[in-house]
Design a protein around this motif. Sequence first.
Motif, PDB file in Angstrom:
ATOM      1  N   VAL A   2      36.765  54.889  17.383  1.00 28.26           N
ATOM      2  CA  VAL A   2      35.344  55.233  17.484  1.00 28.26           C
ATOM      3  C   VAL A   2      34.602  54.103  18.199  1.00 28.26           C
ATOM      4  N   GLY A   3      34.954  52.860  17.864  1.00 29.82           N
ATOM      5  CA  GLY A   3      34.335  51.708  18.520  1.00 29.82           C
ATOM      6  C   GLY A   3      34.601  51.680  20.014  1.00 29.82           C
ATOM      7  N   VAL A   4      35.810  52.052  20.426  1.00 31.34           N
ATOM      8  CA  VAL A   4      36.147  52.081  21.852  1.00 31.34           C
ATOM      9  C   VAL A   4      35.294  53.120  22.572  1.00 31.34           C
ATOM     10  N   ILE A   5      35.030  54.255  21.917  1.00 23.62           N
ATOM     11  CA  ILE A   5      34.180  55.283  22.524  1.00 23.62           C
ATOM     12  C   ILE A   5      32.762  54.752  22.693  1.00 23.62           C
ATOM     13  N   LEU A   6      32.235  54.069  21.666  1.00 24.17           N
ATOM     14  CA  LEU A   6      30.885  53.506  21.765  1.00 24.17           C
ATOM     15  C   LEU A   6      30.820  52.439  22.844  1.00 24.17           C
ATOM     16  N   LEU A   7      31.836  51.597  22.928  1.00 23.07           N
ATOM     17  CA  LEU A   7      31.883  50.574  23.974  1.00 23.07           C
ATOM     18  C   LEU A   7      31.919  51.233  25.357  1.00 23.07           C
ATOM     19  N   THR A   8      32.632  52.334  25.479  1.00 21.52           N
ATOM     20  CA  THR A   8      32.684  53.082  26.735  1.00 21.52           C
ATOM     21  C   THR A   8      31.301  53.566  27.136  1.00 21.52           C
ATOM     22  N   MET A   9      30.554  54.098  26.179  1.00 23.02           N
ATOM     23  CA  MET A   9      29.217  54.610  26.473  1.00 23.02           C
ATOM     24  C   MET A   9      28.253  53.488  26.852  1.00 23.02           C
ATOM     25  N   LEU A  10      28.289  52.389  26.100  1.00 27.77           N
ATOM     26  CA  LEU A  10      27.365  51.295  26.362  1.00 27.77           C
ATOM     27  C   LEU A  10      27.679  50.582  27.668  1.00 27.77           C
ATOM     28  N   SER A  11      28.966  50.513  28.017  1.00 26.63           N
ATOM     29  CA  SER A  11      29.369  49.813  29.246  1.00 26.63           C
ATOM     30  C   SER A  11      29.376  50.736  30.463  1.00 26.63           C
ATOM     31  N   ARG A  12      29.279  52.052  30.208  1.00 26.28           N
ATOM     32  CA  ARG A  12      29.324  53.067  31.281  1.00 26.28           C
ATOM     33  C   ARG A  12      30.657  53.024  32.023  1.00 26.28           C
ATOM     34  N   ARG A  13      31.744  52.686  31.326  1.00 26.57           N
ATOM     35  CA  ARG A  13      33.070  52.614  31.954  1.00 26.57           C
ATOM     36  C   ARG A  13      34.086  53.415  31.146  1.00 26.57           C
ATOM     37  N   PHE A  14      34.756  54.351  31.838  1.00 30.19           N
ATOM     38  CA  PHE A  14      35.764  55.180  31.179  1.00 30.19           C
ATOM     39  C   PHE A  14      36.976  55.344  32.089  1.00 30.19           C
ATOM     40  N   PRO A  15      38.173  55.047  31.541  1.00 32.09           N
ATOM     41  CA  PRO A  15      38.410  54.430  30.231  1.00 32.09           C
ATOM     42  C   PRO A  15      38.107  52.938  30.282  1.00 32.09           C
ATOM     43  N   PHE A  16      37.655  52.389  29.183  1.00 36.27           N
ATOM     44  CA  PHE A  16      37.327  50.962  29.166  1.00 36.27           C
ATOM     45  C   PHE A  16      38.598  50.130  29.177  1.00 36.27           C
ATOM     46  N   PHE A  17      39.533  50.456  28.276  1.00 39.28           N
ATOM     47  CA  PHE A  17      40.833  49.792  28.264  1.00 39.28           C
ATOM     48  C   PHE A  17      41.830  50.703  28.983  1.00 39.28           C
ATOM     49  N   HIS A  18      42.610  50.122  29.864  1.00 43.08           N
ATOM     50  CA  HIS A  18      43.556  50.950  30.632  1.00 43.08           C
ATOM     51  C   HIS A  18      44.843  50.163  30.855  1.00 43.08           C
ATOM     52  N   SER A  19      45.591  49.985  29.781  1.00 45.08           N
ATOM     53  CA  SER A  19      46.798  49.158  29.821  1.00 45.08           C
ATOM     54  C   SER A  19      48.029  49.998  30.095  1.00 45.08           C
ATOM     55  N   ALA A  20      49.073  49.329  30.562  1.00 44.05           N
ATOM     56  CA  ALA A  20      50.337  50.007  30.858  1.00 44.05           C
ATOM     57  C   ALA A  20      51.247  50.068  29.636  1.00 44.05           C
ATOM     58  N   ASP A  21      51.114  49.091  28.737  1.00 48.70           N
ATOM     59  CA  ASP A  21      51.960  49.060  27.542  1.00 48.70           C
ATOM     60  C   ASP A  21      51.247  48.298  26.428  1.00 48.70           C
ATOM     61  N   ASP A  22      51.937  48.136  25.291  1.00 47.53           N
ATOM     62  CA  ASP A  22      51.319  47.487  24.128  1.00 47.53           C
ATOM     63  C   ASP A  22      50.961  46.030  24.391  1.00 47.53           C
ATOM     64  N   ILE A  23      51.786  45.328  25.153  1.00 43.97           N
ATOM     65  CA  ILE A  23      51.509  43.918  25.441  1.00 43.97           C
ATOM     66  C   ILE A  23      50.230  43.792  26.264  1.00 43.97           C
ATOM     67  N   ASP A  24      50.111  44.600  27.307  1.00 48.67           N
ATOM     68  CA  ASP A  24      48.889  44.588  28.117  1.00 48.67           C
ATOM     69  C   ASP A  24      47.675  44.973  27.280  1.00 48.67           C
ATOM     70  N   ALA A  25      47.869  45.914  26.377  1.00 43.55           N
ATOM     71  CA  ALA A  25      46.764  46.350  25.519  1.00 43.55           C
ATOM     72  C   ALA A  25      46.272  45.202  24.636  1.00 43.55           C
ATOM     73  N   LEU A  26      47.207  44.443  24.063  1.00 41.65           N
ATOM     74  CA  LEU A  26      46.827  43.285  23.241  1.00 41.65           C
ATOM     75  C   LEU A  26      46.085  42.244  24.077  1.00 41.65           C
ATOM     76  N   LEU A  27      46.541  42.045  25.311  1.00 39.51           N
ATOM     77  CA  LEU A  27      45.892  41.064  26.180  1.00 39.51           C
ATOM     78  C   LEU A  27      44.491  41.517  26.576  1.00 39.51           C
ATOM     79  N   GLU A  28      44.308  42.816  26.762  1.00 36.97           N
ATOM     80  CA  GLU A  28      42.965  43.323  27.084  1.00 36.97           C
ATOM     81  C   GLU A  28      41.997  43.052  25.932  1.00 36.97           C
ATOM     82  N   ILE A  29      42.466  43.285  24.707  1.00 41.59           N
ATOM     83  CA  ILE A  29      41.626  43.010  23.541  1.00 41.59           C
ATOM     84  C   ILE A  29      41.382  41.512  23.408  1.00 41.59           C
TER      85      ILE A  29
END
Length: 457
Positions: free
Chosen positions: A322-349
């Motif tokens: 739900v927080g990622v959706i709100l961050l998407t709306m406030l930042s006007r960017r979709f998708p906000f996180f766009h990682s290739a795998d779990d490691i990239d996803a952790l680094l994005e966070i």
Amino acid sequence: MAKARASLRNVEHVDVHEDDLKEEDAEETLDESMDPLEESGHTVNSSDEEVEDAVQEDMARFEETFEGINKRFRLINRIGEGTFSTVYKAEDLEYNQYDNSWDIDERENRKWSSPARRQRPSRRPHYVAIKKIYVTSSPIRIFNELELLYDLRDSDSVCPLITAFRHTDQVVAVLPYFQHSDFRDYYRDMEVSEMRLYFRSLLTALRSVHAKKIIHRDVKPTNFLYNPAQSRGVLVDFGLAEREGTDWHHCPCHLSDEDRRYKAAHSVYAQTQQSGHNITSYPKSDTRSSRRANRAGTRGFRAPEVLLKCTQQTCSLDMWSVGVILLTMLSRRFPFFHSADDIDALLEITTIVGRKKMRETSILHGQVFETNIPSYSESGHTLEKIILWCTGRTGEKTQPKKELDEDEKEAVQFLYRLLECNPAKRITADEALRHPFITKGFEDNEMDEDMVDLIEA
């Protein structure tokens, strides 16, 4: 309701064989939904436009392979296509033969009809969504989804199950059809006041789901069908959902702080550190078994505990989404996180929360996080700064500093509660509905309704 209607239609029940259950339990599967951008591209919300030839052929094949489906429903268009199923809009040709207490729109229409008209069968066409579940889906997955939908049949803002059919190895679920808008068409233009109403509806659904200890696991814009004109949405697609506590194994995140510190101090990693080895070294002979945990979901919306393979995941992981959706709306960017795998996803966070917070979060789940990438700061960045940067309001250094307006600041405070890395401290759906960010939207909406009543009076 669903079971009653299924028996009236004299259809086969979905059977789950014991052998299939055992085989599924023995496997470790990664259930990942389609990429958010690809999935949005397969979403259609209009049957009035001309149906593509490929879709016509697809529906014709469906009618041929599923005997009798065209006698009960008239397929109109393909409105959704995902990793595990395809969804069609169809007219219910036998609508007036059954109890349709699930039909919210019909109830509203009859509320304003004369008593005589209420007794007559409805003549207007009634639409449903037919979800064709792919034959590659395991029997236990299909049974689980239908069972959870039945349990949630009376839940607010959750798409109910009308009935289900099976023909040979093909299973379809019949669900209400909801008019909604494509998320990409409205999220950039949403005012904070409109976001309040959107999340009030979404959180109402999650409160009902979580009250029954069910984790949706795939909360994202395409699984929440929202109608901006009505400020109403429904949560759909429980294909990856599970009951809390399913296949749980011990995880340090459920220990007391004292016990967790003791365990960390006596871990293999701590012993390696004490021996003077480099932090990136590994023990010569590691007898520990590999960690297995449910990582189902969609890239970009998975909570840190899912990425870190927590083996005692709870409903709080839906709140991160739900927080990622709100961050998407406030930042006007979709998708906000766009990682290739779990490691990239952790680094994005990590880019946002910083290395210190990610190390703490990893230790919470008995994991070790280390990175030598210099661009990741120790403390990360504030959400305010990220939103200003994403919306082009950082400006020149010589210009006056730009800030978020008051409504945005309130939204960001709510966002911090959602994007809390520690699931035990993350806000729940019930608490979120009492948060000022949501309650203010309810108050504003009530004021608008009062003004309408005054005008009509």
